[in-house]
Scaffold this motif. Structure first.
Motif, PDB file in Angstrom:
ATOM      1  N   ASP A  11     -21.701 -42.185  -6.444  1.00 44.01           N
ATOM      2  CA  ASP A  11     -20.442 -42.381  -7.142  1.00 44.01           C
ATOM      3  C   ASP A  11     -20.692 -42.698  -8.632  1.00 44.01           C
ATOM      4  OD1 ASP A  11     -17.615 -42.630  -7.137  1.00 44.01           O
ATOM      5  OD2 ASP A  11     -17.854 -44.813  -7.251  1.00 44.01           O
ATOM      6  N   LEU A  12     -21.695 -43.531  -8.892  1.00 42.59           N
ATOM      7  CA  LEU A  12     -22.071 -43.853 -10.275  1.00 42.59           C
ATOM      8  C   LEU A  12     -22.514 -42.585 -11.001  1.00 42.59           C
ATOM      9  CD1 LEU A  12     -22.849 -45.710 -12.648  1.00 42.59           C
ATOM     10  CD2 LEU A  12     -24.990 -46.236 -11.461  1.00 42.59           C
ATOM     11  N   LYS A  13     -23.328 -41.781 -10.321  1.00 41.62           N
ATOM     12  CA  LYS A  13     -23.815 -40.539 -10.920  1.00 41.62           C
ATOM     13  C   LYS A  13     -22.642 -39.622 -11.281  1.00 41.62           C
ATOM     14  CE  LYS A  13     -27.056 -36.814  -9.946  1.00 41.62           C
ATOM     15  NZ  LYS A  13     -28.006 -36.229  -8.983  1.00 41.62           N
ATOM     16  N   MET A  14     -21.692 -39.495 -10.375  1.00 36.51           N
ATOM     17  CA  MET A  14     -20.502 -38.661 -10.623  1.00 36.51           C
ATOM     18  C   MET A  14     -19.734 -39.156 -11.852  1.00 36.51           C
ATOM     19  SD  MET A  14     -19.896 -36.003  -8.924  1.00 36.51           S
ATOM     20  CE  MET A  14     -18.193 -35.825  -9.487  1.00 36.51           C
ATOM     21  N   ASN A  15     -19.536 -40.468 -11.934  1.00 42.53           N
ATOM     22  CA  ASN A  15     -18.804 -41.024 -13.074  1.00 42.53           C
ATOM     23  C   ASN A  15     -19.539 -40.778 -14.389  1.00 42.53           C
ATOM     24  OD1 ASN A  15     -16.641 -41.938 -11.645  1.00 42.53           O
ATOM     25  ND2 ASN A  15     -17.421 -44.018 -11.383  1.00 42.53           N
ATOM     26  N   LEU A  16     -20.876 -40.897 -14.337  1.00 41.09           N
ATOM     27  CA  LEU A  16     -21.677 -40.678 -15.538  1.00 41.09           C
ATOM     28  C   LEU A  16     -21.588 -39.206 -15.959  1.00 41.09           C
ATOM     29  CD1 LEU A  16     -23.287 -42.795 -17.072  1.00 41.09           C
ATOM     30  CD2 LEU A  16     -25.348 -41.974 -15.965  1.00 41.09           C
ATOM     31  N   VAL A 138     -28.840 -34.151 -13.802  1.00 43.60           N
ATOM     32  CA  VAL A 138     -28.353 -33.627 -12.511  1.00 43.60           C
ATOM     33  C   VAL A 138     -29.536 -33.207 -11.637  1.00 43.60           C
ATOM     34  CG1 VAL A 138     -27.047 -31.754 -11.408  1.00 43.60           C
ATOM     35  CG2 VAL A 138     -26.152 -32.864 -13.464  1.00 43.60           C
ATOM     36  N   HIS A 139     -30.496 -32.481 -12.233  1.00 39.82           N
ATOM     37  CA  HIS A 139     -31.618 -31.953 -11.443  1.00 39.82           C
ATOM     38  C   HIS A 139     -32.814 -32.904 -11.437  1.00 39.82           C
ATOM     39  CE1 HIS A 139     -29.439 -28.254 -11.017  1.00 39.82           C
ATOM     40  NE2 HIS A 139     -29.297 -28.151 -12.325  1.00 39.82           N
TER      41      HIS A 139
END
Lengths: 227, 227
Positions: A11-16, A138-139
């Motif tokens: 979820d943190l990654k998505m927000n970032l 992302v990768h």
């Protein structure tokens, strides 16, 4: 329990990522507002920055909660602390876009100038650096992040070249000095965006590999191979 | 166990103070190298930045170790995450000092200019903001930190005023355009130092009070009373 934590990290990654896209788009639109003399777009960038600021505060809170409640270790800890820093740098990219948009509003009220510089070329490299950094995130690809860092030299070279060209232009066409100076400030803002993208990329290498490349890859001290 | 952790936190605080002093001194010396046309001092600032960069990496590592090994909560957690951010901003103040010193090296090779601006006045406010932030950190005093933030308006006002004055100067004295532009870049660097000091002060309020004032105190939205 672990799966819940993984969901929180995702979820943190998505927000970032959302934050990164917003900052990159603000950069694109700010440059377009100069190149196409589009003051409406410039105003959108300025107003849109409030949302980027809110996102920054939200992501920061999310990181602190994760640090406090999950007490993460190793790569998770590096991810969260890198996220806090990347978040701050993305917000500052948004601020640079606002500065550029403000200059657009001034310039668009006055007659256009034919300048001996290719602002689009320079902005494209800086914003590509932002995109490459996001892709590296992302990768989880440190090589891609180092590639982004290394393009900073191109931006610095154009920065010097264009400022000299604008100086000569100002010497020949004094009534245009005020407008040319707006362009000099825009060039400095683009250079800052490239610097901030470099910071983001450095933090990605640190998160993925646990290696600090900050202050260490310049002047050919670090090649993509050595990462 | 707890006492050992307290010692580690005190050690981090000491290192951060040393870093703050180094960054503030770099700022002072860089301005002096312009005002007194002292190229030796400018070179010292540029070389000295390597030590500031090393300090940044060291403090960062110290913070990460504390997060991993001590798994701090509440105010300790806020202190360590604020320390990471303050550390990065102090390093960037050092970078701005290097930029100013580089301009000094260029300017000192050419005849001096009599300019209609008071560079010392502007730099003094920006560097006082850095000092006040550091003091707020030592005394854990959020009111002092907010005072530092609020002086940013003064620097912004001088930034606008001086850039306009230099523009008019450039229109009248075209052979001086190149040198005047160096001063414009120096003014922008001073303005960045004030911005970075503001960031530091914001992080201090957050660390002491757990309140986020970022993006919230501008335009009179927050007074010292309301903190």
């Amino acid at each position: 329990m672990v799966r819940q934590f993984d969901r929180e990290l995702a979820d943190l990654k998505m927000n970032l990522l959302r934050m990164a896209e917003a900052a990159e788009q603000a950069g694109q639109h700010s440059i377009a507002s100069v190149l196409n003399r589009n003051s409406e777009l410039a105003k959108e960038v300025i107003i849109g920055d409030l949302a980027i600021n809110d996102m920054e505060l939200e992501i920061d809170e999310q990181c602190l909660k994760l640090l406090a409640l999950r007490q993460p270790l190793a790569k998770d800890l590096r991810f969260i602390t890198a996220a806090m820093r990347i978040n701050a740098d993305l917000e500052r990219i948004g601020d640079q876009a606002v500065n550029i948009a403000e200059r657009a509003l001034e310039l668009n009220q006055r007659p256009p100038l034919k300048l001996p510089i290719d602002l689009k070329k320079m902005a494209d490299i800086a914003l590509e650096m932002v995109c490459t950094s996001i892709e590296a995130f992302v990768h989880q690809d440190p090589q891609l992040a180092v590639q982004a860092c290394q393009r900073d030299v191109e931006v610095d070279t154009l920065d010097d070249e264009y400022i000299n060209k604008l100086l000569n232009f100002m010497l020949k066409d004094t009534p245009a000095v005020g407008r040319a100076l707006h362009y000099i400030i825009i060039i400095r803002n683009i250079e800052r965006i490239a610097d901030l993208a470099t910071n983001v990329a450095e933090d990605i290498v640190f998160f993925v590999e646990g290696k600090v490349i900050k202050h260490r890859y310049k002047d050919g001290m670090l090649s993509t191979q050595s990462v």
